[in-house]
Design a protein around this motif. Structure first.
Motif, PDB file in Angstrom:
ATOM      1  N   HIS A   6     -11.203  -7.144  -4.779  1.00  0.00           N
ATOM      2  CA  HIS A   6     -11.740  -6.145  -5.712  1.00  0.00           C
ATOM      3  C   HIS A   6     -12.949  -6.704  -6.462  1.00  0.00           C
ATOM      4  O   HIS A   6     -13.974  -6.025  -6.619  1.00  0.00           O
ATOM      5  N   LYS A  58     -12.226   0.591  -4.651  1.00  0.00           N
ATOM      6  CA  LYS A  58     -10.810   0.652  -4.299  1.00  0.00           C
ATOM      7  C   LYS A  58     -10.557  -0.336  -3.162  1.00  0.00           C
ATOM      8  O   LYS A  58     -11.074  -0.172  -2.060  1.00  0.00           O
ATOM      9  N   ASP A  63      -4.174   1.483  -4.907  1.00  0.00           N
ATOM     10  CA  ASP A  63      -5.145   1.557  -6.002  1.00  0.00           C
ATOM     11  C   ASP A  63      -5.805   2.935  -6.023  1.00  0.00           C
ATOM     12  O   ASP A  63      -5.987   3.546  -7.078  1.00  0.00           O
TER      13      ASP A  63
END
Length: 232
Positions: A6, A58, A63
């Motif tokens: 991420h 994402k 998520d």
């Protein structure tokens, strides 16, 4: 806790926006909309076009599925002129995207593909002035924690760079996304990832690489002399 993937995608989203928006971009821009606090992973502003774009990262399906802001009336798509979701390859289908969102896909070597263009928001619910202030604040905060300048600072001042035979580099593994220092030859094509749980080969012509410093035969001779003197 934010995953390595991420964080990596978030950094790439900033680079992509900078190329598109030119004027001001920042990660982790905090916004307050209708008494709700949201945070844009990346927000870019183009002053000439009076335009704002947001990228929401994402890194997993979970998520994506649990993010209620994507679909809400105060979501990222309502705040900006154009809004994207950035994911690893094949994480989402175009059909799964919320209305007006575009899709950016990132492959193992950080190549970004626009899988779907976003639809323009006819009327932002935040003024460009407010977005500009918030983005500027986030960008200023980020300057205090500059990572890239620390990674690439050459403490030798390039003293041994002429006709170098080896380089000390920072490289990102395309598999685990961890970033480490490596000593490599100038003609070396790949290096093994230092992460114990990974150990994948990193192709140096494709991976994101920054050279910290270079070493030539003068360095080797001076180092050898120092070692010999120390042992003597």
């Amino acid at each position: 806790m934010e995953s390595t993937l991420h964080k990596h995608l978030k950094k790439l989203s900033l680079y992509w926006l900078k190329a598109k928006m030119t004027d001001l971009c920042a990660n982790e821009v905090k916004l307050f909309v209708r008494r709700k606090k949201i945070q844009a992973d990346a927000l870019g502003i183009n002053l000439k076009r009076q335009e704002a774009r947001i990228i929401e990262v994402k890194s997993s399906r979970s998520d994506f599925l649990r993010d209620e802001v994507l679909h809400s009336s105060y979501g990222y798509h309502a705040v900006s002129d154009y809004t994207y979701i950035m994911t690893p390859e094949d994480l989402l289908t175009v059909e799964e995207l919320p209305a007006r969102y575009g899709l950016l896909e990132v492959d193992d070597y950080d190549n970004i593909t626009v899988k779907k263009k976003p639809t323009k928001n006819p009327k932002r619910i935040m003024t460009l002035e407010t977005l500009l202030k918030r983005t500027g604040r986030a960008a200023t905060n980020a300057v205090l924690f500059q990572e890239l300048s620390k990674e690439t600072k050459d403490v030798t001042g390039g003293k041994f760079a002429s006709n170098a035979a080896a380089s000390l580099i920072h490289a990102t593994c395309p598999v685990c996304k961890k970033r480490h220092k490596y000593l490599v030859g100038t003609k070396q094509e790949e290096v093994e990832c230092q992460t114990a749980s990974c150990r994948q080969a990193i192709p140096l012509d494709k991976a994101r690489v920054h050279i910290i410093t270079k070493y030539n035969e003068d360095f080797y001779e001076e180092l050898s002399a120092l070692i010999k003197e120390d042992k003597g």
